[in-house]
Design a protein around this motif. Structure first.
Motif, PDB file in Angstrom:
ATOM      1  N   PHE A 206      54.372  17.857 -28.539  1.00  0.00           N
ATOM      2  CA  PHE A 206      53.737  19.001 -27.906  1.00  0.00           C
ATOM      3  C   PHE A 206      52.282  18.658 -27.586  1.00  0.00           C
ATOM      4  O   PHE A 206      51.355  19.034 -28.307  1.00  0.00           O
ATOM      5  N   GLU A 207      52.127  17.922 -26.497  1.00  0.00           N
ATOM      6  CA  GLU A 207      50.821  17.536 -25.987  1.00  0.00           C
ATOM      7  C   GLU A 207      50.797  17.836 -24.496  1.00  0.00           C
ATOM      8  O   GLU A 207      51.842  17.974 -23.854  1.00  0.00           O
ATOM      9  N   LYS A 208      49.600  17.914 -23.941  1.00  0.00           N
ATOM     10  CA  LYS A 208      49.425  18.298 -22.541  1.00  0.00           C
ATOM     11  C   LYS A 208      50.240  17.437 -21.591  1.00  0.00           C
ATOM     12  O   LYS A 208      50.818  17.921 -20.619  1.00  0.00           O
ATOM     13  N   GLN A 209      50.296  16.140 -21.866  1.00  0.00           N
ATOM     14  CA  GLN A 209      51.010  15.187 -21.026  1.00  0.00           C
ATOM     15  C   GLN A 209      52.466  15.586 -20.778  1.00  0.00           C
ATOM     16  O   GLN A 209      53.006  15.385 -19.690  1.00  0.00           O
ATOM     17  N   HIS A 212      54.845  21.098 -21.400  1.00  0.00           N
ATOM     18  CA  HIS A 212      55.760  22.109 -21.932  1.00  0.00           C
ATOM     19  C   HIS A 212      55.600  23.463 -21.257  1.00  0.00           C
ATOM     20  O   HIS A 212      56.557  24.246 -21.188  1.00  0.00           O
ATOM     21  N   ASP A 213      54.405  23.776 -20.769  1.00  0.00           N
ATOM     22  CA  ASP A 213      54.207  25.022 -20.029  1.00  0.00           C
ATOM     23  C   ASP A 213      55.198  25.110 -18.873  1.00  0.00           C
ATOM     24  O   ASP A 213      55.897  26.113 -18.699  1.00  0.00           O
ATOM     25  N   TRP A 276      65.507  17.641 -19.430  1.00  0.00           N
ATOM     26  CA  TRP A 276      64.350  17.836 -18.545  1.00  0.00           C
ATOM     27  C   TRP A 276      63.131  17.106 -19.105  1.00  0.00           C
ATOM     28  O   TRP A 276      62.829  17.201 -20.298  1.00  0.00           O
ATOM     29  N   LEU A 277      62.409  16.406 -18.229  1.00  0.00           N
ATOM     30  CA  LEU A 277      61.183  15.727 -18.617  1.00  0.00           C
ATOM     31  C   LEU A 277      60.141  15.892 -17.491  1.00  0.00           C
ATOM     32  O   LEU A 277      60.001  15.024 -16.628  1.00  0.00           O
ATOM     33  N   PRO A 278      59.393  16.999 -17.522  1.00  0.00           N
ATOM     34  CA  PRO A 278      58.418  17.272 -16.460  1.00  0.00           C
ATOM     35  C   PRO A 278      57.016  16.735 -16.768  1.00  0.00           C
ATOM     36  O   PRO A 278      56.007  17.372 -16.432  1.00  0.00           O
TER      37      PRO A 278
END
Length: 370
Positions: A206-209, A212-213, A276-278
């Motif tokens: 759970f990091e910005k990269q 998750h948003d 999913w990997l956004p």
């Protein structure tokens, strides 16, 4: 025997870089090549016991550059261990110039830099700092490894890659370990009472990269279209609480499972229907390779290198069209279920750890790229 000292921030189980190193460590011929680790961040949940069982050692120092004491401590370590290692394998690229000079001064052995990503940092200030610190890499007399062509071009430049001066070493896995298993799928889905659900999955810190948003918003729109859907989130990290609050605000509490860090990750892929990997950037995401080895249809952000597009059911989608677009695309994948032979295709694409570990072994024994 050749001894390799890996310089990496932490031996933590949640570290993607350590996951890559450990995959190679498990499969390399340890009668020929042995790994040790030099780290500057300790943690409880680490690979320490496994490393010790293979005959490896972990050393801890203060973070280089953090103080004069840290510099003295690093210099003392290199002086004490001179002649012990044939390779210094650096995974913290922003410290390359500092480590290279230390290695040169102490005649420490071959020096290799390993590029794992296509961006310097999530944080703007850290990114500018790291970019400046990495400028000298192009001028250094060092060996160069990258986890993908994209990661190689990012750190070393296209010319270096085109001239074969960069060893591209994919984030390989034990593909058969992820082979689709009907029984394990039924077991996991039953344990969560999601037997009749469309299961979307994601593995990542759970990091910005990892974005998750965007991921949660995409699932929000999918849920509107297909009520029998759930989202499995595997991983830990600083933004986990923020994402839990977001899920609550969207009214998805009963539909999103925060599963934490999982050691048996291969089993959890079996329970999923889509992956999913956004991410906003990646070097070469191991989770995408693992998911494809289990036969999962994958949606990857167009910010991720196409080198990881290994199956016909894998699709790169733009982030610019927004979360609702990802949800609409997902509906077309619902009925794809044939997954049994996917692991062979991933292995044949060059991501099998057996062959890749032999390639790394040869690299060490032959003193790099000639």
């Amino acid at each position: 025997m050749i001894r390799v000292l890996h310089f990496v921030s932490t031996p933590a189980i949640w570290s993607g870089v350590m996951s890559v190193i450990m995959n190679y460590y498990r499969h390399i011929d340890r009668t020929l090549i042995q790994f040790d680790f030099l780290c500057f961040s300790q943690c409880e949940d680490s690979y320490a016991d496994e490393i010790a069982s293979y005959g490896g050692r972990i050393y801890y120092v203060k973070k280089p550059g953090s103080s004069i004491e840290a510099m003295i401590e690093m210099n003392a370590f290199f002086k004490k261990n001179k002649g012990q290692y044939q390779w210094l394998h650096n995974h913290e690229v922003y410290l390359s110039l500092y480590l290279w000079k230390l290695a040169e001064h102490h005649n420490f052995g071959n020096f290799v830099i390993h590029s794992h990503t296509t961006r310097y940092s999530d944080n703007w200030l850290n990114a500018r700092r790291n970019q400046l610190l990495c400028y000298p890499i192009a001028l250094m007399r060092s060996n160069k490894i990258a986890c993908s062509i994209a990661a190689g071009e990012f750190l070393y430049g296209k010319r270096m890659v085109q001239q074969n001066k960069v060893f591209v070493l994919y984030n390989a896995i034990d593909c058969q370990k992820y082979r689709f298993n009907h029984d394990k799928r039924a077991e996991i889905r039953s344990s969560l009472s999601i037997q009749d659900k469309l299961v979307v999955g994601h593995v990542g810190r759970f990091e910005k990269q990892k974005n998750h948003d965007f991921l949660i918003e995409s699932f929000y729109f999918l849920k509107k279209q297909y009520s029998k859907s759930v989202l499995l989130l595997i991983g830990s990290g600083r933004l986990k609480l923020t994402m839990q609050q977001k899920v609550k605000a969207l009214g998805l509490e009963g539909d999103v499972f925060f599963l934490g860090q999982q050691n048996d990750i291969q089993d959890w892929y079996q329970a999923m229907d889509l992956f999913w990997l956004p991410s906003t950037y990646e070097g070469l995401p191991m989770a995408a390779v693992e998911a494809q080895a289990s036969g999962l249809p994958c949606f990857l952000a167009d910010t991720i290198t196409k080198e990881v597009e290994l199956l016909d059911t894998t699709k790169h989608l733009t982030l610019k069209k927004g979360p609702e677009f990802w949800a609409l695309e997902a509906r077309e994948k619902v009925n794809i279920i044939k997954r049994e032979d996917a692991w062979r295709k991933v292995e044949n694409a060059g991501f099998g750890i057996e062959r890749a570990s032999v390639a790394l072994q040869r690299y060490y024994l032959n003193e790099g790229v000639k």
